[in-house]
Write a protein that holds these residues in place. Structure first.
Motif, PDB file in Angstrom:
ATOM      1  N   ARG A  32       0.828  -1.212   0.000  1.00 23.78           N
ATOM      2  CA  ARG A  32       0.000   0.000   0.000  1.00 23.78           C
ATOM      3  C   ARG A  32       0.857   1.253   0.000  1.00 23.78           C
ATOM      4  O   ARG A  32       0.493   2.257  -0.588  1.00 23.78           O
ATOM      5  CB  ARG A  32      -0.976  -0.018   1.167  1.00 23.78           C
ATOM      6  N   SER A  33       2.021   1.199   0.645  1.00 25.26           N
ATOM      7  CA  SER A  33       2.927   2.339   0.646  1.00 25.26           C
ATOM      8  C   SER A  33       3.561   2.534  -0.728  1.00 25.26           C
ATOM      9  O   SER A  33       3.735   3.669  -1.189  1.00 25.26           O
ATOM     10  CB  SER A  33       4.005   2.137   1.707  1.00 25.26           C
ATOM     11  N   THR A  36       0.905   4.117  -2.969  1.00 25.15           N
ATOM     12  CA  THR A  36       0.711   5.531  -2.649  1.00 25.15           C
ATOM     13  C   THR A  36       1.873   6.373  -3.175  1.00 25.15           C
ATOM     14  O   THR A  36       1.669   7.460  -3.717  1.00 25.15           O
ATOM     15  CB  THR A  36       0.566   5.709  -1.132  1.00 25.15           C
ATOM     16  N   ALA A  81       1.589  10.320   3.307  1.00 30.12           N
ATOM     17  CA  ALA A  81       0.826   9.108   3.634  1.00 30.12           C
ATOM     18  C   ALA A  81       1.667   7.857   3.407  1.00 30.12           C
ATOM     19  O   ALA A  81       1.641   6.929   4.223  1.00 30.12           O
ATOM     20  CB  ALA A  81      -0.450   9.053   2.799  1.00 30.12           C
ATOM     21  N   ALA A  82       2.420   7.815   2.308  1.00 29.81           N
ATOM     22  CA  ALA A  82       3.267   6.651   2.029  1.00 29.81           C
ATOM     23  C   ALA A  82       4.340   6.497   3.100  1.00 29.81           C
ATOM     24  O   ALA A  82       4.607   5.382   3.567  1.00 29.81           O
ATOM     25  CB  ALA A  82       3.904   6.784   0.655  1.00 29.81           C
ATOM     26  N   THR A  84       4.208   7.557   6.211  1.00 31.00           N
ATOM     27  CA  THR A  84       3.552   7.156   7.458  1.00 31.00           C
ATOM     28  C   THR A  84       3.194   5.684   7.445  1.00 31.00           C
ATOM     29  O   THR A  84       3.405   4.980   8.434  1.00 31.00           O
ATOM     30  CB  THR A  84       2.287   8.010   7.692  1.00 31.00           C
ATOM     31  N   MET A  85       2.673   5.193   6.317  1.00 32.00           N
ATOM     32  CA  MET A  85       2.328   3.776   6.228  1.00 32.00           C
ATOM     33  C   MET A  85       3.560   2.890   6.364  1.00 32.00           C
ATOM     34  O   MET A  85       3.519   1.848   7.013  1.00 32.00           O
ATOM     35  CB  MET A  85       1.606   3.490   4.905  1.00 32.00           C
ATOM     36  N   TRP A  86       4.673   3.304   5.752  1.00 31.74           N
ATOM     37  CA  TRP A  86       5.901   2.525   5.847  1.00 31.74           C
ATOM     38  C   TRP A  86       6.412   2.522   7.285  1.00 31.74           C
ATOM     39  O   TRP A  86       6.823   1.497   7.813  1.00 31.74           O
ATOM     40  CB  TRP A  86       6.940   3.079   4.887  1.00 31.74           C
ATOM     41  N   LEU A  88       4.652   2.924  10.080  1.00 29.49           N
ATOM     42  CA  LEU A  88       3.776   2.081  10.887  1.00 29.49           C
ATOM     43  C   LEU A  88       4.034   0.599  10.633  1.00 29.49           C
ATOM     44  O   LEU A  88       4.021  -0.211  11.560  1.00 29.49           O
ATOM     45  CB  LEU A  88       2.308   2.415  10.608  1.00 29.49           C
ATOM     46  N   HIS A  89       4.286   0.236   9.384  1.00 33.52           N
ATOM     47  CA  HIS A  89       4.577  -1.153   9.036  1.00 33.52           C
ATOM     48  C   HIS A  89       5.852  -1.623   9.726  1.00 33.52           C
ATOM     49  O   HIS A  89       5.899  -2.712  10.294  1.00 33.52           O
ATOM     50  CB  HIS A  89       4.697  -1.291   7.513  1.00 33.52           C
TER      51      HIS A  89
END
Length: 112
Positions: A32-33, A36, A81-82, A84-86, A88-89
């Motif tokens: 998902r990252s 994005t 957003a990308a 942040t997602m990375w 968090l992962h």
């Protein structure tokens, strides 16, 4: 004069102290990252294509100014957003790896 090492470079110990042995931490960005970040790159490419659209007569000056602001803003939000997602992962992966090697019932030494 030659320098000799006590051990070869490939035998140096790992500097990753956050994970237990046998439980690797997944540092790769999630899908998902990647998607994005790809959309952010596409928004940047579209912003760079605006002069061509103006020259072709498909976009007027006012429309191009509005589109440029929207595309640049959207690109910035998507990059944030990308990232942040990375982050968090990686955080979840490190927490899972640490919990797997922390003992308890997962390691077969349950004292319950």
């Amino acid at each position: 004069m030659t320098l000799q090492h006590a051990r070869p470079l490939h035998a140096l110990p790992s500097t990753s102290a956050s994970s237990a042995p046998g439980t690797p931490v997944d540092n790769a960005p999630p899908t998902r990252s990647k998607i994005t970040a790809g959309l952010a790159a596409l928004a940047c490419a579209a912003c760079c294509a605006l002069p061509l659209l103006i020259a072709a007569g498909l976009l007027t000056g006012a429309g191009a100014a509005l589109a440029e602001n929207i595309l640049l803003g959207m690109s910035g939000v998507l990059v944030a957003a990308a990232a942040t997602m990375w982050w968090l992962h990686r955080r979840r992966s490190a927490r899972t790896a640490a919990a797997a090697g922390a003992g308890g019932c997962a390691s077969g030494t349950c004292n319950c």
